[in-house]
Design a protein around this motif. Structure first.
Motif, PDB file in Angstrom:
ATOM      1  N   LEU A 123      46.324  22.731  33.818  1.00  0.00           N
ATOM      2  CA  LEU A 123      45.565  23.769  34.503  1.00  0.00           C
ATOM      3  C   LEU A 123      45.674  25.082  33.736  1.00  0.00           C
ATOM      4  O   LEU A 123      46.730  25.702  33.682  1.00  0.00           O
ATOM      5  CB  LEU A 123      46.071  23.952  35.934  1.00  0.00           C
ATOM      6  N   THR A 124      44.582  25.477  33.131  1.00  0.00           N
ATOM      7  CA  THR A 124      44.479  26.755  32.437  1.00  0.00           C
ATOM      8  C   THR A 124      43.266  27.489  33.004  1.00  0.00           C
ATOM      9  O   THR A 124      42.473  26.922  33.759  1.00  0.00           O
ATOM     10  CB  THR A 124      44.287  26.559  30.926  1.00  0.00           C
ATOM     11  N   HIS A 125      43.118  28.736  32.631  1.00  0.00           N
ATOM     12  CA  HIS A 125      41.946  29.483  33.096  1.00  0.00           C
ATOM     13  C   HIS A 125      40.668  28.851  32.555  1.00  0.00           C
ATOM     14  O   HIS A 125      39.655  28.767  33.260  1.00  0.00           O
ATOM     15  CB  HIS A 125      42.048  30.945  32.653  1.00  0.00           C
ATOM     16  N   GLU A 126      40.708  28.383  31.313  1.00  0.00           N
ATOM     17  CA  GLU A 126      39.535  27.737  30.723  1.00  0.00           C
ATOM     18  C   GLU A 126      39.187  26.460  31.480  1.00  0.00           C
ATOM     19  O   GLU A 126      38.014  26.183  31.752  1.00  0.00           O
ATOM     20  CB  GLU A 126      39.808  27.422  29.251  1.00  0.00           C
ATOM     21  N   PHE A 127      40.207  25.682  31.841  1.00  0.00           N
ATOM     22  CA  PHE A 127      39.969  24.437  32.571  1.00  0.00           C
ATOM     23  C   PHE A 127      39.381  24.735  33.950  1.00  0.00           C
ATOM     24  O   PHE A 127      38.452  24.056  34.399  1.00  0.00           O
ATOM     25  CB  PHE A 127      41.277  23.654  32.712  1.00  0.00           C
ATOM     26  N   PHE A 128      39.911  25.747  34.622  1.00  0.00           N
ATOM     27  CA  PHE A 128      39.386  26.107  35.940  1.00  0.00           C
ATOM     28  C   PHE A 128      37.913  26.506  35.844  1.00  0.00           C
ATOM     29  O   PHE A 128      37.089  26.105  36.680  1.00  0.00           O
ATOM     30  CB  PHE A 128      40.200  27.251  36.538  1.00  0.00           C
ATOM     31  N   LEU A 129      37.559  27.281  34.822  1.00  0.00           N
ATOM     32  CA  LEU A 129      36.170  27.699  34.646  1.00  0.00           C
ATOM     33  C   LEU A 129      35.273  26.506  34.327  1.00  0.00           C
ATOM     34  O   LEU A 129      34.115  26.455  34.764  1.00  0.00           O
ATOM     35  CB  LEU A 129      36.073  28.745  33.533  1.00  0.00           C
ATOM     36  N   HIS A 159      45.548  33.239  39.132  1.00  0.00           N
ATOM     37  CA  HIS A 159      44.142  33.580  38.940  1.00  0.00           C
ATOM     38  C   HIS A 159      43.986  35.003  38.417  1.00  0.00           C
ATOM     39  O   HIS A 159      44.837  35.867  38.631  1.00  0.00           O
ATOM     40  CB  HIS A 159      43.379  33.407  40.250  1.00  0.00           C
ATOM     41  N   THR A 160      42.873  35.218  37.733  1.00  0.00           N
ATOM     42  CA  THR A 160      42.562  36.514  37.141  1.00  0.00           C
ATOM     43  C   THR A 160      41.234  37.021  37.699  1.00  0.00           C
ATOM     44  O   THR A 160      40.582  36.342  38.495  1.00  0.00           O
ATOM     45  CB  THR A 160      42.448  36.396  35.617  1.00  0.00           C
ATOM     46  N   SER A 161      40.834  38.188  37.259  1.00  0.00           N
ATOM     47  CA  SER A 161      39.535  38.726  37.668  1.00  0.00           C
ATOM     48  C   SER A 161      38.407  37.777  37.277  1.00  0.00           C
ATOM     49  O   SER A 161      37.431  37.609  38.015  1.00  0.00           O
ATOM     50  CB  SER A 161      39.311  40.099  37.015  1.00  0.00           C
ATOM     51  N   GLU A 186      40.229  39.468  49.413  1.00  0.00           N
ATOM     52  CA  GLU A 186      41.445  38.991  48.750  1.00  0.00           C
ATOM     53  C   GLU A 186      41.491  39.479  47.303  1.00  0.00           C
ATOM     54  O   GLU A 186      42.551  39.876  46.805  1.00  0.00           O
ATOM     55  CB  GLU A 186      41.486  37.463  48.786  1.00  0.00           C
ATOM     56  N   THR A 187      40.340  39.461  46.632  1.00  0.00           N
ATOM     57  CA  THR A 187      40.277  39.944  45.250  1.00  0.00           C
ATOM     58  C   THR A 187      40.681  41.406  45.173  1.00  0.00           C
ATOM     59  O   THR A 187      41.439  41.816  44.285  1.00  0.00           O
ATOM     60  CB  THR A 187      38.854  39.773  44.682  1.00  0.00           C
ATOM     61  N   GLY A 188      40.187  42.200  46.120  1.00  0.00           N
ATOM     62  CA  GLY A 188      40.539  43.617  46.142  1.00  0.00           C
ATOM     63  C   GLY A 188      42.008  43.852  46.434  1.00  0.00           C
ATOM     64  O   GLY A 188      42.657  44.681  45.785  1.00  0.00           O
ATOM     65  N   LYS A 189      42.550  43.114  47.398  1.00  0.00           N
ATOM     66  CA  LYS A 189      43.954  43.292  47.767  1.00  0.00           C
ATOM     67  C   LYS A 189      44.896  42.912  46.627  1.00  0.00           C
ATOM     68  O   LYS A 189      45.979  43.478  46.491  1.00  0.00           O
ATOM     69  CB  LYS A 189      44.271  42.455  49.007  1.00  0.00           C
ATOM     70  N   ARG A 190      44.487  41.951  45.810  1.00  0.00           N
ATOM     71  CA  ARG A 190      45.314  41.532  44.679  1.00  0.00           C
ATOM     72  C   ARG A 190      45.163  42.462  43.474  1.00  0.00           C
ATOM     73  O   ARG A 190      45.815  42.267  42.456  1.00  0.00           O
ATOM     74  CB  ARG A 190      44.949  40.106  44.260  1.00  0.00           C
ATOM     75  N   GLY A 191      44.285  43.443  43.595  1.00  0.00           N
ATOM     76  CA  GLY A 191      44.075  44.377  42.493  1.00  0.00           C
ATOM     77  C   GLY A 191      43.323  43.768  41.329  1.00  0.00           C
ATOM     78  O   GLY A 191      43.469  44.214  40.185  1.00  0.00           O
ATOM     79  N   LEU A 192      42.494  42.753  41.603  1.00  0.00           N
ATOM     80  CA  LEU A 192      41.780  42.047  40.541  1.00  0.00           C
ATOM     81  C   LEU A 192      40.291  42.384  40.501  1.00  0.00           C
ATOM     82  O   LEU A 192      39.560  41.828  39.683  1.00  0.00           O
ATOM     83  CB  LEU A 192      41.952  40.531  40.715  1.00  0.00           C
ATOM     84  N   ALA A 193      39.850  43.258  41.384  1.00  0.00           N
ATOM     85  CA  ALA A 193      38.433  43.629  41.399  1.00  0.00           C
ATOM     86  C   ALA A 193      38.120  44.531  40.208  1.00  0.00           C
ATOM     87  O   ALA A 193      38.789  45.539  39.990  1.00  0.00           O
ATOM     88  CB  ALA A 193      38.090  44.332  42.708  1.00  0.00           C
ATOM     89  N   ASN A 194      37.118  44.153  39.425  1.00  0.00           N
ATOM     90  CA  ASN A 194      36.676  44.988  38.309  1.00  0.00           C
ATOM     91  C   ASN A 194      35.191  45.310  38.479  1.00  0.00           C
ATOM     92  O   ASN A 194      34.612  45.063  39.539  1.00  0.00           O
ATOM     93  CB  ASN A 194      36.953  44.296  36.967  1.00  0.00           C
ATOM     94  N   ARG A 199      29.748  44.357  41.208  1.00  0.00           N
ATOM     95  CA  ARG A 199      28.330  43.992  41.081  1.00  0.00           C
ATOM     96  C   ARG A 199      28.026  42.726  41.870  1.00  0.00           C
ATOM     97  O   ARG A 199      27.025  42.650  42.593  1.00  0.00           O
ATOM     98  CB  ARG A 199      27.962  43.805  39.605  1.00  0.00           C
ATOM     99  N   VAL A 200      28.894  41.713  41.715  1.00  0.00           N
ATOM    100  CA  VAL A 200      28.673  40.437  42.410  1.00  0.00           C
ATOM    101  C   VAL A 200      28.751  40.623  43.920  1.00  0.00           C
ATOM    102  O   VAL A 200      27.886  40.155  44.671  1.00  0.00           O
ATOM    103  CB  VAL A 200      29.710  39.388  41.945  1.00  0.00           C
TER     104      VAL A 200
END
Length: 220
Positions: A123-129, A159-161, A186-194, A199-200
């Motif tokens: 399980l890597t970020h690339e695999f998840f994508l 997980h990342t942004s 959840e994204t905002g609370k984790r500080g991962l919102a960019n 936009r999304v």
């Protein structure tokens, strides 16, 4: 020095370092106020697909005086045994995981977890994508794999942004607004919102006429 003599093209074999200072010195001139350089490396995967070829082109501002040579093309030939083995192995693991997610998307959590846990994959970020790319319009398999990666995969994965934005995009297209809003918060609370997250989220909420949530997310 003539214009022809000022052209410099070097192709170096693997293992030879690029001497940036040499190239900067080569193009330096009293008339130049700045020199811009670019240095990049090649990934083996891009948007879930193997990189087979790179193409470089340059803009010629005065082709009548200095005709441009044809673009130089470099093909990454993945014939090495280790590279091929890794590529095919990763592809097989991806197919196996996606098959489980599709077949077990409505199964109890215990059954899905058991199936995934007994399957070999890294399980890597690339695999998840890559998994997400196989379900562009199906939120349930992606979301269940997202939950599995958070709670049952203890290999230091987090997980990342990028991964949050990916799953937000898929769930947003499915119009599952309750789940979408939950993940957006959840994204905002984790500080991962960019910037892309905003936009999304704002585009999806606005299209669903969720204006209060748009304001809430913008000011959170």
């Amino acid at each position: 020095m003539s214009s022809e003599e000022k052209n410099l093209i070097e192709i170096l074999e693997e293992g030879h370092k690029v001497d940036i200072v040499k190239y900067i010195d080569y193009v330096s001139a009293p008339q130049a106020g700045a020199i811009a350089t670019f240095s990049g490396t090649t990934r083996d995967m891009f948007e879930g697909k193997a990189v087979l070829e790179l193409r470089y082109e340059a803009y010629n501002p005065n082709p009548a005086i200095h005709p441009s040579p044809p673009p130089i093309r470099y093909r990454v030939n993945s014939t090495e045994t280790t590279s091929n083995h890794h590529h095919h192995s990763n592809k097989d693991h991806l197919l196996r995981v996606c098959t489980i997610l599709y077949q077990q998307q409505n199964s109890p959590d215990s059954r899905l977890v058991s199936k995934l846990s007994s399957t070999e994959f890294q399980l890597t970020h690339e695999f998840f994508l890559q998994v997400c790319n196989n379900f562009p319009l199906s939120w349930r398999p992606v979301h269940r794999f997202f939950l599995y990666s958070q709670t049952h995969h203890s290999l230091g994965f987090s997980h990342t942004s990028v991964t949050y934005n990916k799953i937000l995009g898929i769930i947003g297209k499915s119009r599952n607004m309750d789940l979408f809003w939950e993940l957006a918060q959840e994204t905002g609370k984790r500080g991962l919102a960019n910037d892309k997250t905003f936009r999304v989220v704002l585009r999806t909420l606005a299209s669903a006429r969720e204006m209060k949530k748009c304001v809430s997310f913008s000011t959170s």
